[in-house]
Enzyme design. Structure first.
Site, PDB file in Angstrom:
ATOM      1  N   GLY A  16       0.775  -1.234   0.000  1.00 35.68           N
ATOM      2  CA  GLY A  16       0.000   0.000   0.000  1.00 35.68           C
ATOM      3  C   GLY A  16       0.803   1.280   0.000  1.00 35.68           C
ATOM      4  NE  ARG A  69     -12.173 -12.742 -13.901  1.00 38.42           N
ATOM      5  CZ  ARG A  69     -11.604 -12.605 -15.101  1.00 38.42           C
ATOM      6  NH1 ARG A  69     -10.363 -12.979 -15.284  1.00 38.42           N
ATOM      7  NH2 ARG A  69     -12.277 -12.109 -16.121  1.00 38.42           N
ATOM      8  CG  MET A  94      -0.987  -7.548  -6.832  1.00 37.45           C
ATOM      9  SD  MET A  94      -0.251  -6.477  -8.110  1.00 37.45           S
ATOM     10  CE  MET A  94       0.882  -7.638  -8.878  1.00 37.45           C
ATOM     11  NE  ARG A  95      -9.412 -11.935  -7.338  1.00 29.73           N
ATOM     12  CZ  ARG A  95      -9.506 -13.240  -7.499  1.00 29.73           C
ATOM     13  NH1 ARG A  95      -8.589 -14.043  -6.997  1.00 29.73           N
ATOM     14  NH2 ARG A  95     -10.527 -13.762  -8.152  1.00 29.73           N
ATOM     15  CG  LEU A  97     -10.565  -5.783 -11.469  1.00 28.03           C
ATOM     16  CD1 LEU A  97     -10.349  -4.284 -11.435  1.00 28.03           C
ATOM     17  CD2 LEU A  97     -11.481  -6.229 -10.334  1.00 28.03           C
ATOM     18  CG  ASN A 111      -3.742  -0.927 -12.713  1.00 23.24           C
ATOM     19  OD1 ASN A 111      -3.603  -1.151 -11.511  1.00 23.24           O
ATOM     20  ND2 ASN A 111      -3.018  -1.546 -13.641  1.00 23.24           N
ATOM     21  CG  HIS A 113       1.312  -2.190 -15.442  1.00 26.70           C
ATOM     22  ND1 HIS A 113       1.045  -3.436 -14.918  1.00 26.70           N
ATOM     23  CD2 HIS A 113       2.275  -2.370 -16.370  1.00 26.70           C
ATOM     24  CE1 HIS A 113       1.814  -4.325 -15.515  1.00 26.70           C
ATOM     25  NE2 HIS A 113       2.570  -3.706 -16.404  1.00 26.70           N
ATOM     26  CB  SER A 140       1.669   3.205 -17.618  1.00 29.64           C
ATOM     27  OG  SER A 140       2.816   3.017 -18.409  1.00 29.64           O
ATOM     28  CG  ASP A 149      -1.600  -4.659 -16.902  1.00 32.94           C
ATOM     29  OD1 ASP A 149      -2.264  -4.108 -15.995  1.00 32.94           O
ATOM     30  OD2 ASP A 149      -0.859  -5.629 -16.704  1.00 32.94           O
TER      31      ASP A 149
HETATM   32  C1  GAR Z   1       3.341  -1.146  -7.496  1.00 38.04           C
HETATM   33  O1  GAR Z   1       4.625  -1.240  -8.039  1.00 38.04           O
HETATM   34  C2  GAR Z   1       2.291  -1.199  -8.579  1.00 38.04           C
HETATM   35  O2  GAR Z   1       2.676  -0.509  -9.752  1.00 38.04           O
HETATM   36  C3  GAR Z   1       2.194  -2.680  -8.832  1.00 38.04           C
HETATM   37  O3  GAR Z   1       2.245  -3.250  -7.561  1.00 38.04           O
HETATM   38  C4  GAR Z   1       3.021  -2.411  -6.700  1.00 38.04           C
HETATM   39  C5  GAR Z   1       2.194  -2.103  -5.481  1.00 38.04           C
HETATM   40  O4  GAR Z   1       2.957  -1.400  -4.534  1.00 38.04           O
HETATM   41  N1  GAR Z   1       1.012  -3.014  -9.509  1.00 38.04           N
HETATM   42  C6  GAR Z   1       0.930  -4.012 -10.390  1.00 38.04           C
HETATM   43  O5  GAR Z   1       1.864  -4.739 -10.652  1.00 38.04           O
HETATM   44  C7  GAR Z   1      -0.427  -4.188 -11.027  1.00 38.04           C
HETATM   45  N2  GAR Z   1      -0.345  -5.065 -12.132  1.00 38.04           N
HETATM   46  P1  GAR Z   1       2.247  -0.752  -3.263  1.00 38.04           P
HETATM   47  O6  GAR Z   1       1.349  -1.853  -2.663  1.00 38.04           O
HETATM   48  O7  GAR Z   1       3.375  -0.409  -2.351  1.00 38.04           O
HETATM   49  O8  GAR Z   1       1.467   0.425  -3.721  1.00 38.04           O
END
Ligand code: GAR
Length: 221
Positions: A16, A69, A94-95, A97, A111, A113, A140, A149
């Site tokens: 987070g 799902r 991380m799931r 949608l 989102n 990414h 992005s 994505d």
């Molecule tokens: C971040 O690097 C985000 O870009 C990535 O997960 C991490 C979460 O970090 N998201 C993905 O890979 C989505 N496909 P955080 O929990 O510290 O914000």
């Protein structure tokens, strides 16, 4: 969205830090918004603790408790809808949608990414960027569609790939730039300066020819 304080719902699965960047920006007046709720798929995610510490309702549902799902997504998005968000922010969610859950939120869900989309969709982006030998990597922010994505990109932040980088070092450099990128993008969305119209990103009513690029922690807009 520009008049009343925009209400954000954040989806998160992990530590987070992007959620924290949003909360910090709201706290110090850089972002005119409120986080109305934080939701996820991992009851023990640190993101939920960060939310509760800030007095924000936080709730995770367990995917294993649902038939599939679509059922999980429907239950999660019912929780999300209950806080009446103007915008849903996937910040380390991380799931995948599904299309049915996303349909009512088209143009109102984004989102972040960790790659320069359309390069390196999916997981393990940093290791894959290193393996590909690219000189530049980054992050992005895009509108979410059912295409993984693959939704229209709003803004990006670029970092160099340096000699000797491993995936962790590169991930840390990208994460440092994710936080200002997400906040700057949310500033534009919450001011209703960025909208999605007919699957095209518009800034101040004009189609964006290319994603905005973060420079000195700001977007040129
Ligand atoms: C971040 O690097 C985000 O870009 C990535 O997960 C991490 C979460 O970090 N998201 C993905 O890979 C989505 N496909 P955080 O929990 O510290 O914000």
């Amino acid at each position: 969205m520009a008049d009343a304080t925009p209400r954000l719902a954040v989806l998160a699965s992990g530590r987070g830090s992007n959620l924290q960047a949003i909360l910090d920006a709201i706290d110090d007046g850089r972002l005119h918004a409120q986080v109305a709720g934080v939701f996820g798929d991992k009851p023990r995610a640190f993101a939920l603790e960060r939310a509760r510490a800030a007095g924000i309702p936080a709730r995770a549902l367990r995917p294993g408790d649902f038939a599939g799902r679509d059922e999980f997504d429907a239950a999660l998005f019912a929780e999300v809808a209950s806080v009446r968000p103007d915008l849903i922010v996937c910040a380390g969610y991380m799931r995948l949608l599904g299309a049915a859950a996303l349909a009512p939120w088209a143009g109102r869900i984004i989102n972040i990414h960790p790659s320069l989309l359309p390069d390196f969709k999916g997981l393990d982006t940093h290791a894959r960027a290193l393996a590909a030998g690219v000189p530049e990597h980054g992050a992005s922010v895009h509108f979410v569609t059912a295409d993984l994505d693959g939704g229209p990109v709003i803004a990006q932040a670029r970092v160099p790939v340096l000699d000797g980088d491993d995936a962790d070092a590169l991930a840390a450099r990208v994460l440092d730039t994710e936080h200002p990128l997400l906040v700057a993008t949310l500033q534009l969305l919450c001011a209703a300066r960025i909208v999605l119209r007919d699957e095209v990103v518009e800034l101040d009513g004009r189609p964006l020819a290319a994603p905005l690029q973060l420079a000195s922690n700001r977007l040129p807009a």
